[in-house]
Design an enzyme around this catalytic site. Sequence first.
Site, PDB file in Angstrom:
ATOM      1  N   CYS A 157      -0.828  -6.662   0.437  1.00  0.00           N
ATOM      2  CA  CYS A 157      -1.575  -6.099   1.575  1.00  0.00           C
ATOM      3  C   CYS A 157      -2.793  -6.979   1.849  1.00  0.00           C
ATOM      4  CB  CYS A 157      -1.990  -4.666   1.279  1.00  0.00           C
ATOM      5  SG  CYS A 157      -0.606  -3.517   1.146  1.00  0.00           S
ATOM      6  N   HIS A 218      -4.572   1.875   9.544  1.00  0.00           N
ATOM      7  CA  HIS A 218      -3.907   3.130   9.870  1.00  0.00           C
ATOM      8  C   HIS A 218      -4.369   4.300   9.011  1.00  0.00           C
ATOM      9  CE1 HIS A 218      -1.388   0.938   6.901  1.00  0.00           C
ATOM     10  NE2 HIS A 218      -1.358   2.130   6.298  1.00  0.00           N
TER      11      HIS A 218
END
Length: 276
Positions: A157, A218
């Site tokens: 990530c 998100h």
Amino acid sequence: MSRADEIFIANCRDILENGVWDTDREVRPRWEDGAPAHTIKKFCIVNRYDLREEFPILTIRRTYLKSAIDEILWIWQKKSNNIHDLSSHIWDSWADGSGSIGKAYGYQLGKKYEFREGVFDQVDKVLYDLKHTPASRRIIAHMYNVEDLKDMHLYPCAYSMTFNVSGNTLNGILNQRSQDMLAASNWNVVQYSVLLMMFARAAGLEAGELVHVVADAHIYDRHVPIVEKIIRNPQYPAPRLIVDETVKDFYRFTKNSFRLENYQYTDLDIKIPVAI
């Protein structure tokens, strides 16, 4: 109030008010009960944290400093991909029977490459360049190795750090492809702020700005009410981060080399569900 609080609240409000839901699509992540884990997101948020002004840790909820540092040392200092080298259990869901997460994160940073100056892994090359060629615009460590993606249990990530020296100040850009705002946003900011300080100390420089770039920021559907609660919590002044002055070698830092002074925060009394 903490600048980190201000940034986090602004990001979350922007996502909740102006973000795009993916409920019209099939998604990979699932909740523990098997239900699809949908998100509301914003594309590309960019935040700047000046470490000379304050340490960017949330006060509207607690960020566990020692656990965050333990993980970043696991990746960047130990260069490990095995959860048995990690004190927490945050990676357990992605590990196999031997504890490995595949050719991800620390594995990539520990791979040796041949450079003009010699053979280094990526971390040692950063250390070498900061000391010997600080004017370089090529001081980058990158974990998104396409050749090894098939052997990673989770794609990175936070996948790259770009280091840049201006005068006597070391700045850095953290690039992330994906960010779970509730579970990991400030966690990563704290980790890479500490990492920038470690590299700066090892190179005899001052830590300056951390710029955090996130492609897909998100909030998961089941996290929305928790986020809405947190961003209404009281805000306190940023604490002071105390770094052991005797440690100057990158590989001698431990999680106990860092401590917070005057850290006020609101405890989160809700268990955060994690999508896998």
